[in-house]
Design an enzyme around this catalytic site. Structure first.
Site, PDB file in Angstrom:
ATOM      1  N   GLU A 106       0.828  -1.204   0.000  1.00  0.00           N
ATOM      2  CA  GLU A 106       0.000   0.000   0.000  1.00  0.00           C
ATOM      3  C   GLU A 106       0.863   1.255   0.000  1.00  0.00           C
ATOM      4  OE1 GLU A 106      -3.043   1.387   3.256  1.00  0.00           O
ATOM      5  OE2 GLU A 106      -4.081   0.087   1.838  1.00  0.00           O
ATOM      6  N   HIS A 137       6.985 -27.078   3.305  1.00  0.00           N
ATOM      7  CA  HIS A 137       6.223 -28.138   2.649  1.00  0.00           C
ATOM      8  C   HIS A 137       5.188 -27.565   1.695  1.00  0.00           C
ATOM      9  CE1 HIS A 137       7.981 -31.344   5.097  1.00  0.00           C
ATOM     10  NE2 HIS A 137       7.934 -30.480   6.104  1.00  0.00           N
ATOM     11  N   LYS A 257     -13.035   2.562  -2.640  1.00  0.00           N
ATOM     12  CA  LYS A 257     -14.050   2.867  -1.626  1.00  0.00           C
ATOM     13  C   LYS A 257     -15.116   3.802  -2.193  1.00  0.00           C
ATOM     14  CE  LYS A 257     -10.935   2.365   2.355  1.00  0.00           C
ATOM     15  NZ  LYS A 257     -10.252   3.080   3.468  1.00  0.00           N
TER      16      LYS A 257
END
Length: 293
Positions: A106, A137, A257
């Site tokens: 960001e 793994h 937004k």
């Protein structure tokens, strides 16, 4: 806050220059202070301050955040790395990579320089990672033998919060072993010397020469956590300064937004849609899902 009925005398101010991803040690950290107590919270602030002082005063060749920032630029702009793995060998730090995703991506996910021109180099890396041996793994295969260059930060604690048999020794041994294997790998001659059949030998060669940084902290405490977070904060600032971008704005987040606020009103109404065909189709499909059968 006052509309909600809270007296202004009980307000905790948050200055407009404190970005959300840098706000844990500000008033936003009130819930954390409640959880760990004011004394522990002050210890964490001491850790932030100690790293701030180090970053401001340490010579460049011994300045941890500056060196990490320079390495990040080197890996991305000169060696072509596009991601950065953060690998804490402690379950207590399992959320650190996600925290650093926001901090790095960001902050430095920018394409425009401070003077308004487009940058001509690759900026913020993609940050990812999981704790300790879990990752071994999952994706370490790609780091060791894949075709992508992935710089890795290994983070270990010399003393565990809880000692259980040999667990800590095994954990640190795995951390050290991974950094050694990434650095030096295993040659074809070494593989063949182990008696590996010729048809299988090429598949077991590890090229090595993969960049890693290892951070070994004495133990996990509020102070160490503060130092660790501030270390990466100043790394981000160093890289942003070199690239000439503003690491503290976030217009891309705000655009999404603003659009969401507009779209939710469309979702909740039956008004005609005037978006592009893809957006219109998605809104209509969601509207239909809300209709009674």
């Amino acid at each position: 806050m006052t509309d909600f009925g809270i007296d202004r005398a009980n307000m905790f101010p948050l200055w407009d220059w404190v970005g959300g991803r840098y706000s844990m040690d500000s008033a936003i950290g009130l819930s954390l202070m409640v959880a760990i107590g004011p004394d522990r919270f002050r210890e964490m602030l001491d850790g932030f301050h100690a790293m701030d002082v180090h970053f401001r005063t340490a010579p460049l060749d011994r300045n941890m955040p500056a060196l990490m920032g320079l390495l990040g630029v080197w890996y991305g702009n000169f060696l072509g790395a596009e991601t950065q793995a953060v690998l804490p060998y402690s379950q207590y730090l399992s959320k650190l990579p996600a925290y650093l995703q926001q901090l790095e991506m960001e902050s430095n996910g920018k394409r425009v320089a401070l003077d308004g021109t487009l940058v001509d180099v690759q900026t913020g890396p993609i940050v990812w990672g999981t704790p300790g041996t879990n990752g071994q793994h999952a994706y370490y295969q790609l780091i060791h033998q894949g075709t992508k260059l992935i710089p890795c930060d290994f983070i270990g604690l010399l003393k565990p919060a809880h000692r259980i048999g040999r667990h800590q020794d095994l954990l640190i041994a795995n951390l050290i072993a991974q950094t050694e294997a990434l650095a030096f790998g295993k040659t074809l001659e070494e593989v063949e010397a182990d008696g590996t059949p010729p048809t299988l030998a090429p598949h077991k060669v590890m090229p090595g020469n993969h960049p890693t940084s290892t951070i070994l902290a004495p133990a996990l405490s509020p102070r160490i956590l503060g130092e660790l977070i501030a270390l990466y904060e100043h790394r981000v600032f160093t890289m942003g300064t070199i690239w000439g971008i503003n690491s503290f704005d976030q217009w891309g987040v705000e655009l999404g937004k603003a659009l969401a606020t507009r779209i939710v009103s469309e979702i909740e109404s039956e008004a005609d849609l005037a978006y592009d065909s893809s957006t219109n189709a998605l809104i209509r499909r969601y509207r239909a899902s809300k209709s009674p059968d």
